[in-house]
Design a protein around this motif. Structure first.
Motif, short mmCIF file in Angstrom:
data_model
loop_
_atom_site.label_atom_id
_atom_site.label_comp_id
_atom_site.label_asym_id
_atom_site.label_seq_id
_atom_site.Cartn_x
_atom_site.Cartn_y
_atom_site.Cartn_z
N LEU A 4 -3.00 -10.84 13.35
CA LEU A 4 -3.70 -9.47 13.01
C LEU A 4 -3.48 -8.46 14.25
CD1 LEU A 4 -6.92 -10.91 11.36
CD2 LEU A 4 -4.80 -9.95 10.37
N ARG A 5 -2.96 -7.54 13.89
CA ARG A 5 -3.03 -6.43 15.09
C ARG A 5 -3.21 -5.10 14.48
NH1 ARG A 5 2.61 -5.71 18.53
NH2 ARG A 5 1.48 -7.45 19.76
N LEU A 6 -4.47 -4.48 15.24
CA LEU A 6 -4.83 -3.26 14.72
C LEU A 6 -4.12 -2.27 15.38
CD1 LEU A 6 -6.97 -1.60 12.98
CD2 LEU A 6 -8.81 -1.88 14.93
N VAL A 7 -3.52 -0.91 14.69
CA VAL A 7 -2.54 -0.07 15.25
C VAL A 7 -3.18 1.29 15.05
CG1 VAL A 7 -0.41 0.60 15.55
CG2 VAL A 7 -0.71 -1.44 14.92
N CYS A 41 -9.81 -3.50 5.14
CA CYS A 41 -8.50 -3.50 4.35
C CYS A 41 -8.15 -4.70 3.70
CB CYS A 41 -7.54 -3.29 5.41
SG CYS A 41 -7.10 -4.43 6.58
N GLY A 42 -7.50 -4.66 2.67
CA GLY A 42 -6.97 -5.72 2.10
C GLY A 42 -5.72 -6.31 2.69
N LEU A 43 -5.31 -7.48 2.51
CA LEU A 43 -3.98 -7.97 2.77
C LEU A 43 -2.85 -7.26 1.69
CD1 LEU A 43 -4.60 -11.61 4.57
CD2 LEU A 43 -4.77 -9.31 5.35
N SER A 44 -2.52 -6.30 1.58
CA SER A 44 -1.74 -5.81 0.68
C SER A 44 -0.35 -6.31 0.62
CB SER A 44 -1.66 -4.09 0.94
OG SER A 44 -3.03 -3.50 0.92
N GLY A 45 -0.11 -6.61 -0.63
CA GLY A 45 1.17 -7.14 -0.93
C GLY A 45 1.16 -8.72 -0.94
N THR A 105 3.85 -25.81 6.51
CA THR A 105 4.48 -26.36 5.15
C THR A 105 4.24 -25.47 4.17
OG1 THR A 105 2.24 -27.37 4.60
CG2 THR A 105 3.82 -28.80 5.97
N GLY A 106 3.90 -24.11 4.34
CA GLY A 106 3.55 -23.02 3.42
C GLY A 106 4.49 -22.18 3.43
N VAL A 107 4.02 -20.92 2.84
CA VAL A 107 4.91 -19.87 2.63
C VAL A 107 4.37 -18.80 3.57
CG1 VAL A 107 5.69 -18.06 1.11
CG2 VAL A 107 5.54 -20.12 0.29
N ILE A 108 5.13 -18.11 4.34
CA ILE A 108 4.83 -17.03 5.43
C ILE A 108 5.01 -15.81 4.95
CG2 ILE A 108 5.28 -15.89 7.62
CD1 ILE A 108 4.01 -18.80 7.78
N CYS A 109 3.85 -14.90 4.70
CA CYS A 109 3.71 -13.63 4.18
C CYS A 109 3.20 -12.80 5.25
CB CYS A 109 2.94 -13.75 3.04
SG CYS A 109 3.11 -14.78 1.63
N GLN A 110 3.74 -11.58 5.19
CA GLN A 110 3.23 -10.48 6.16
C GLN A 110 3.27 -8.99 5.60
OE1 GLN A 110 6.04 -10.91 9.52
NE2 GLN A 110 7.79 -10.41 8.36
N GLY A 111 2.50 -8.24 6.11
CA GLY A 111 2.48 -6.97 5.86
C GLY A 111 1.82 -5.79 6.55
N ARG A 112 1.76 -4.75 5.90
CA ARG A 112 0.66 -3.83 6.80
C ARG A 112 -0.15 -3.09 5.80
NH1 ARG A 112 3.84 0.57 10.16
NH2 ARG A 112 3.89 -1.13 11.59
N ALA A 113 -1.35 -2.94 6.24
CA ALA A 113 -2.47 -2.48 5.35
C ALA A 113 -3.34 -1.31 5.93
CB ALA A 113 -3.67 -3.67 5.19
N GLN A 114 -3.60 -0.28 5.13
CA GLN A 114 -4.26 0.77 5.56
C GLN A 114 -5.64 0.36 5.93
OE1 GLN A 114 -2.10 3.29 5.89
NE2 GLN A 114 -3.36 4.70 7.02
N VAL A 115 -6.47 0.92 6.77
CA VAL A 115 -7.84 0.52 7.14
C VAL A 115 -8.77 1.87 6.61
CG1 VAL A 115 -7.29 -1.07 8.98
CG2 VAL A 115 -7.56 1.26 9.39
N THR A 116 -9.68 1.56 6.16
CA THR A 116 -10.87 2.37 5.55
C THR A 116 -12.25 2.12 5.97
OG1 THR A 116 -11.43 1.41 3.65
CG2 THR A 116 -9.35 2.63 3.57
#
Length: 796
Positions: free
Chosen positions: A369-372, A326-330, A229-240
């Motif tokens: 979540l997928r680590l690349v 990492c943050g869920l950037s964006g 019932t919500g809004v789907i968000c997706q993105g790519r975040a750099q890991v440190t």
């Protein structure tokens, strides 16, 4: 002789002193951060934090390289050695290449485990040439050479002692930095995290959340919307590797601060003290006694780290934790329909984008979540494959939703920059927009609660007496001018109070006195006196101001201050007014010992007093003429012994709470973004006031000493007595003599006229007055002693 011109060598005259305009930074804007994801066991690479293997984060520059490698063969005490040039067929042999590269090439040939066979072959040839017929086990030599080449890899583990290992090492020269050489392994260098999440707004908005001590908490009655019932968000975040470094730095700072406690003694020349004080030594020893537990560090030589490791080793272990962050950037930008919430972006041309959340406050479901890594390899962590559960992760306590695993609770936050503008303002009603500063005072006047009479004595900002708000015999509340002020009958506070805000405060209580007459309830005047008294239990009365003023010894003066509050939101997108509702803000904090807010009025509405906390009204005690500690002396001990019997653990109210409608017990006010709220604050002198909103960090404002010092020094409290029998020409009565000041007796010589005589302390000596005694009613007033500079013979 040397002739010189008649020139003036005097320095130029400097400009006389004056005011200088200084630019001052505005308060900082705050924006909500994207949720942070920590990945444990992701096998982070040295590229994430190569500085952890260096001294103080600095890379050592080598002047020499590794020049020789030696090893020992079984059943012999002799060691065989080889140099780099013995292994290489030829060098660089190029004049354009720096000479240092030749040494680096030879070092590479010595330290490369893949060249162990070549080194063993070269050694076998050398042995055969030197001693023909000598047996040389080349396979064993290659194995021993590989051990020597890789033994120094253990330097990557700072939790062990490297000294014994290096003492037996067969490497001659200076080793390279640990992070510069990677052992042979399956290539894996995690680079970024692909994520997908569903955001669902709270069904009732911020009404599903409660403003707690410093942030919002989810109400137990809040309903969690269904998935999908919500809004789907997706993105790519750099890991440190920033999380482990931050934790390690915090522990290291704790050790440093503990060792520097009470550092006031001088350090002797050529000596260095281990600790500045015994306290520092004891605290550091306590830290060092902590066990190294619950840290996921790789085994060293097949064994786990010792549990007796010191706190310094804990800091090192934290820096070496295999944790990526990492943050869920964006995420915030996607919730704003693509408009960045950085305070710089512009509103799109087409109105409000979709979806758009001006205020974030709801729930987040992690879908995938997928680590690349840098080679295109990936690992599914959550929901990205049939074998990975979408709820297979831990949520930090502040974001945990009870009985809802896998769901993050995101407290309300504006998605655009916001800050709280909380300031003291000029007390002059004609200058409502002028901010108070070192020469502009926000003090409207002073109050002195008088529990003996159940009244409030009022003073002007300069400390001069104005009058008292006193209960009347008919149950109402009236205004009585201060002794010595000649006025006509029937005057109101405006006749003697110079500030209109203080006048409105007094009129508000007088109006409530009229409304309370004939009602079966406590009077508003009594209610405010009890709330002030109970709030003072949680305020340090002398911690900031001391007791240098007479008014502090005779009572608790209260400052009437003028203030302003505004929640400034910098959002380029204009949304309908009903989209962003008013948000709660709490002024004052009973848990802060230096917070002296006793109550406040909002937007010049003096018919309702907001208290700093509901507990101020709920736990108020009986106080006033003939009540509580002012009751008969034989009843005071029992009242003291049973003072807190009605307050059980966790109770919010006692047996005598304040319930008058004049007192607002919500403990917070509601404000819309960019709405200006004018405040009249009742504050303990020289304390601070906190504003807590959850949407931004807590704000604190303090009180300048020059605003109140002169007024507090001039306050002369009065005490009404009578009728008493006194000699009209020589007023003698028992008065305290250990207070610095002068006692005077004020009384009405006529209906609208006042007279003032000096009061003398009455002793035990039997004296016959020369004049017949008269029964009169009056006020004892203790006038503070003038400053030393104005006294006879005083100096400034």
């Amino acid at each position: 002789m040397i002739a010189s011109a008649n020139l003036s060598l005097q320095p130029p005259l400097s400009d006389p002193g004056g005011d200088t305009t200084v630019q001052r930074a505005m308060p900082r804007f705050y924006t909500p951060k994207d949720p942070i994801v920590l990945i444990q066991g992701g096998k982070r690479a040295f590229t994430h934090d190569s500085g952890v293997q260096t001294d103080n984060g600095l890379i050592v520059c080598r002047m020499l390289t590794t020049t020789e490698l030696s090893w020992q063969m079984p059943q012999t005490t002799n060691r065989y050695s080889v140099r780099g040039e013995d292994v290489l067929e030829s060098g660089v042999e190029n004049g354009s290449v720096p000479i240092e590269c030749e040494a680096l090439l030879e070092e590479t040939a010595l330290l490369d485990p893949g060249g162990a066979d070549s080194i063993a072959s070269a050694a076998a040839a050398a042995v055969s040439t030197a001693s023909p017929g000598t047996t040389f086990d080349q396979a064993t030599a290659a194995r021993n050479i590989a051990v020597e080449q890789t033994a120094w890899y253990s330097l990557r583990q700072p939790g062990i002692d490297h000294g014994p290992l290096l003492a037996y090492s067969g490497i001659t020269g200076t080793l390279p930095a640990v992070f510069s050489i990677s052992p042979a392994a399956q290539p894996w260098s995690p680079m970024h995290l692909d994520w997908e999440a569903e955001y669902v707004q709270s069904p009732n908005g911020d009404q599903d959340w409660t403003l707690d001590e410093i942030d919002y908490t989810l109400k137990s009655t809040a309903v969690i919307p269904k998935e999908g019932t919500g809004v789907i968000c997706q993105g790519r975040a750099q890991v440190t590797g920033g999380a482990s470094n931050a934790l390690s730095t915090s522990v290291a700072n704790a050790i440093q601060q503990a060792s520097n406690i009470a550092g006031t003694a001088p350090v002797p020349i050529a000596l260095k003290e281990a600790y500045f004080s015994q306290i520092a030594s004891d605290i550091t020893a306590t830290y060092q006694a902590l066990k190294l537990t619950n840290f996921s560090t790789p085994p060293i030589g097949g064994q786990q780290p010792s549990e007796s490791a010191l706190l310094t080793d804990i800091s090192t272990a934290l820096s070496q934790m295999d944790v990526l962050s990492c943050g869920l950037s964006g995420l915030m930008t996607q919730l704003r329909g693509g408009v960045p919430g950085d305070g710089v972006g512009k509103a799109p041309a087409g109105g409000v984008p979709t979806p758009f959340f001006a205020m974030r406050g709801g729930f987040l479901r992690i879908k995938r979540l997928r680590l690349v890594d840098g080679f295109g390899q990936f690992v599914d962590l959550c929901g990205s494959s049939a074998t990975q559960d979408a709820q297979n992760f831990l949520v930090s306590p502040p974001l945990t939703v009870p009985s809802q695993p896998g769901i993050l609770g995101l407290p309300p936050r504006f998605t655009a920059p916001v800050y709280a503008w909380f300031r003291y303002m000029d007390a002059d009603p004609t200058k409502p927009t002028v901010e108070a500063d070192y020469e502009t005072s926000p003090v409207c006047g002073f109050l002195m609660p008088n529990h003996l009479e159940g009244s409030i004595e009022c003073f002007n900002a300069d400390g001069s007496g104005a009058g008292s708000i006193i209960p009347q015999d008919d149950g109402t509340v009236g205004w009585q001018v201060a002794p010595g002020i000649n006025t006509a009958a029937g005057q109101d506070p405006l006749s003697s109070l110079s500030n209109s805000y203080a006048v409105q405060f007094a009129r508000g209580l007088i109006n409530w006195g009229i409304a309370d007459a004939g009602q079966n309830r406590e009077a508003a005047l009594s209610a405010v006196l009890r709330c002030i008294d109970s709030t003072l239990w949680a305020v340090d009365p002398f911690g900031h101001q001391g007791d240098e003023h007479l008014s502090f010894l005779l009572g608790h003066p209260v400052c009437i201050m003028r203030g302003l509050l505004e929640l400034q939101l910098q959002d380029p997108v204009t949304v309908p007014d009903n989209t962003v509702l008013a948000v709660p803000i709490r002024l004052g904090n009973l848990t802060q010992w230096v917070d002296g807010l006793l109550g406040y009025f909002v937007n010049d509405d003096y018919s309702k007093l907001y208290v700093a906390d509901a507990a101020s009204a709920g736990m108020a005690r009986l106080i006033g003429p003939g009540q509580g500690f002012l009751s008969q002396i034989n009843l005071v001990q029992n009242y003291y012994d049973t003072f807190a019997n009605d307050l059980s653990p966790g109770a919010t109210t006692g047996s005598t709470p304040v319930t008058h409608p004049y007192i607002d017990t919500t403990g917070q006010l509601c404000i819309r973004p960019n709405q200006i709220v004018n405040l009249t604050l009742l504050v303990e002198p020289l304390t601070t006031v906190h504003a807590t909103m959850g949407l931004a960090p807590r704000k604190e404002i303090g009180m300048r000493r020059q605003w109140v010092t002169a007024g507090l020094a001039a306050i002369a409290p009065t005490f009404r007595f009578g009728p008493v029998l006194v000699d009209p020409n020589h007023i003698r009565m028992p008065i305290p003599t250990d207070l610095a000041g002068t006692w005077v007796w004020d009384y009405r010589s006529a209906a609208t006229q006042w007279a003032e005589n000096a009061a003398t302390n009455a002793t035990d000596d039997a004296l016959l007055p020369q004049n017949p005694p008269s029964a009169m009613e009056g006020w004892l007033k203790l006038e503070p002693a003038p400053p030393a500079s104005t006294q006879q013979g005083g100096t400034s």
